[in-house]
Design an enzyme around this catalytic site. Structure first.
Site, PDB file in Angstrom:
ATOM      1  N   ASP A   1      18.582   3.757 -55.486  1.00  0.00           N
ATOM      2  CA  ASP A   1      19.412   4.865 -56.333  1.00  0.00           C
ATOM      3  C   ASP A   1      20.278   5.195 -55.350  1.00  0.00           C
ATOM      4  O   ASP A   1      20.297   5.054 -54.115  1.00  0.00           O
ATOM      5  CB  ASP A   1      18.343   6.166 -56.337  1.00  0.00           C
ATOM      6  CG  ASP A   1      18.648   7.160 -57.377  1.00  0.00           C
ATOM      7  OD1 ASP A   1      19.794   6.639 -58.110  1.00  0.00           O
ATOM      8  OD2 ASP A   1      18.407   8.200 -57.416  1.00  0.00           O
TER       9      ASP A   1
ATOM     10  N   HIS B   1      27.457   0.023 -58.020  1.00  0.00           N
ATOM     11  CA  HIS B   1      26.525  -0.949 -58.530  1.00  0.00           C
ATOM     12  C   HIS B   1      27.099  -2.387 -57.939  1.00  0.00           C
ATOM     13  O   HIS B   1      26.363  -2.991 -57.292  1.00  0.00           O
ATOM     14  CB  HIS B   1      26.579  -1.140 -60.050  1.00  0.00           C
ATOM     15  CG  HIS B   1      26.052   0.106 -60.817  1.00  0.00           C
ATOM     16  ND1 HIS B   1      25.065   0.903 -60.281  1.00  0.00           N
ATOM     17  CD2 HIS B   1      26.605   0.846 -61.771  1.00  0.00           C
ATOM     18  CE1 HIS B   1      25.085   1.918 -61.006  1.00  0.00           C
ATOM     19  NE2 HIS B   1      25.743   1.983 -61.910  1.00  0.00           N
TER      20      HIS B   1
ATOM     21  N   LEU C   1       9.036 -15.643 -50.402  1.00  0.00           N
ATOM     22  CA  LEU C   1       9.189 -14.337 -50.959  1.00  0.00           C
ATOM     23  C   LEU C   1       9.259 -14.534 -52.380  1.00  0.00           C
ATOM     24  O   LEU C   1       9.875 -15.137 -52.901  1.00  0.00           O
ATOM     25  CB  LEU C   1      10.090 -13.562 -50.617  1.00  0.00           C
ATOM     26  CG  LEU C   1      10.460 -12.149 -51.229  1.00  0.00           C
ATOM     27  CD1 LEU C   1       9.566 -11.141 -50.667  1.00  0.00           C
ATOM     28  CD2 LEU C   1      11.996 -11.605 -50.908  1.00  0.00           C
TER      29      LEU C   1
HETATM   30  C1  FPP Z   1      20.668   3.461 -59.687  1.00  0.00           C
HETATM   31  O1  FPP Z   1      21.933   4.212 -59.073  1.00  0.00           O
HETATM   32  C2  FPP Z   1      21.177   2.195 -59.658  1.00  0.00           C
HETATM   33  C3  FPP Z   1      20.992   1.234 -60.824  1.00  0.00           C
HETATM   34  C4  FPP Z   1      20.723   1.971 -62.123  1.00  0.00           C
HETATM   35  C5  FPP Z   1      21.311  -0.190 -61.027  1.00  0.00           C
HETATM   36  C6  FPP Z   1      20.754  -1.031 -59.689  1.00  0.00           C
HETATM   37  C7  FPP Z   1      21.640  -2.210 -59.736  1.00  0.00           C
HETATM   38  C8  FPP Z   1      22.264  -2.873 -58.852  1.00  0.00           C
HETATM   39  C9  FPP Z   1      21.757  -2.410 -57.332  1.00  0.00           C
HETATM   40  C10 FPP Z   1      23.334  -3.907 -58.927  1.00  0.00           C
HETATM   41  C11 FPP Z   1      22.688  -5.238 -58.512  1.00  0.00           C
HETATM   42  C12 FPP Z   1      21.295  -5.586 -58.759  1.00  0.00           C
HETATM   43  C13 FPP Z   1      20.722  -6.885 -58.831  1.00  0.00           C
HETATM   44  C14 FPP Z   1      19.185  -6.787 -58.991  1.00  0.00           C
HETATM   45  C15 FPP Z   1      21.233  -7.987 -58.936  1.00  0.00           C
HETATM   46  P1  FPP Z   1      22.592   5.463 -59.965  1.00  0.00           P
HETATM   47  O2  FPP Z   1      23.490   4.766 -60.839  1.00  0.00           O
HETATM   48  O3  FPP Z   1      21.448   6.078 -60.628  1.00  0.00           O
HETATM   49  O4  FPP Z   1      22.966   6.265 -58.835  1.00  0.00           O
HETATM   50  P2  FPP Z   1      23.395   7.788 -58.917  1.00  0.00           P
HETATM   51  O5  FPP Z   1      22.155   8.418 -58.744  1.00  0.00           O
HETATM   52  O6  FPP Z   1      24.247   8.141 -57.521  1.00  0.00           O
HETATM   53  O7  FPP Z   1      24.016   8.239 -60.137  1.00  0.00           O
END
Ligand code: FPP
Length: 250
Positions: A22, A39, A133
């Site tokens: 997050d 992201h 893994l």
């Molecule tokens: C949450 O942060 C994150 C996500 C919903 C997306 C996670 C995706 C990645 C880390 C990209 C790559 C992943 C893979 C598996 C290749 P948020 O957007 O909710 O952050 P915020 O709370 O600051 O709004």
């Protein structure tokens, strides 16, 4: 007298670590950029975490990449995330092969765009014989959706007289979850400062140790992962028993 450091058992590495990644959006905003920039930078943290987990001897790493609730985000962000998943799995294939990592996915795959599913299946297939893994991506995942789906499958078996109600136990339910072939996580890490579970692995987290850090996901490094593991190793897991009963179990 034993101090905290002496209590750390060097062999006590969690077999399965789950992560709620997050803080990507806030990380990007802090830098004056669009959310997708966060992201994109989150991919590097995924790479670091996969490497760190492999090096430490963790067997299963489950990453919450996209929840069923995330489908409600603006279309531009959802589309950008889907494209990012495609490019990340494609670009990381050689790395996963080199590191002997097996890729799996859990969630309601029927909701994913066909292109994402195709690319994902190619790499799941390609890495299926790897023995290091196991990296599990939770995509279009929510625990309530998973449990609802499991209940439907069990009800169907009862209706078809393949299962008697008296034979339904915890194992019957575990076997119908997306995670049926994974052990329960011993450790959950959540980055980004929120102290909640957000519909992630609700059944599987019953006895899991929880670790929360303020670090925003794109900044999460190998060192942060090691810190979480070190913190876990200092804890005493009692599973409802008393301290003396479990002191020799690890
Ligand atoms: C949450 O942060 C994150 C996500 C919903 C997306 C996670 C995706 C990645 C880390 C990209 C790559 C992943 C893979 C598996 C290749 P948020 O957007 O909710 O952050 P915020 O709370 O600051 O709004």
């Amino acid at each position: 007298m034993m101090n905290d450091k002496d209590k750390v058992d060097k062999k006590k590495i969690p077999k399965h670590v789950a992560v709620i990644m997050d803080g990507n959006g806030r990380w990007a905003k802090k830098k004056g950029n669009k959310r997708i920039y966060g992201h994109k930078n989150g991919v590097k943290a995924v790479r670091e975490t996969v490497e760190a987990a492999g090096e430490m001897g963790v067997k299963y790493l489950t990453l919450y990449a996209f929840s069923t609730e995330n489908w409600k985000r603006p279309k531009t962000e959802v589309d950008a995330l889907m494209s990012l998943f495609i490019s990340a799995v494609k670009n990381e294939t050689s790395n996963l092969m080199k590191n002997n990592v097996r890729l799996k996915a859990v969630g309601d795959m029927s909701l994913l765009p066909p292109k994402v599913l195709e690319n994902l299946n190619v790499i799941i297939d390609k890495t299926s014989q790897n023995t290091g893994l196991t990296l599990v991506l939770a995509l279009s995942y929510s625990a309530r959706n998973e449990i609802t789906y499991a209940v439907k499958k069990i009800a169907e078996k009862v209706m078809k007289s393949q299962l008697s109600i008296n034979d339904i136990d915890e194992d019957t339910i575990s076997k119908q979850l997306y995670t049926h072939d994974l052990p329960d996580p011993e450790l959950l890490i959540r980055t980004g400062g929120e102290i909640r579970i957000s519909n992630f692995l609700l059944w599987q987290l019953s006895y899991t140790e929880l670790y929360f850090t303020e670090v925003l996901w794109p900044d999460f490094s190998k060192k942060d992962f090691f810190n979480a593991i070190t913190n876990f190793r200092q804890r005493e897991r009692r599973f409802g028993k008393i301290s003396e009963q479990i002191s020799n179990e690890f």
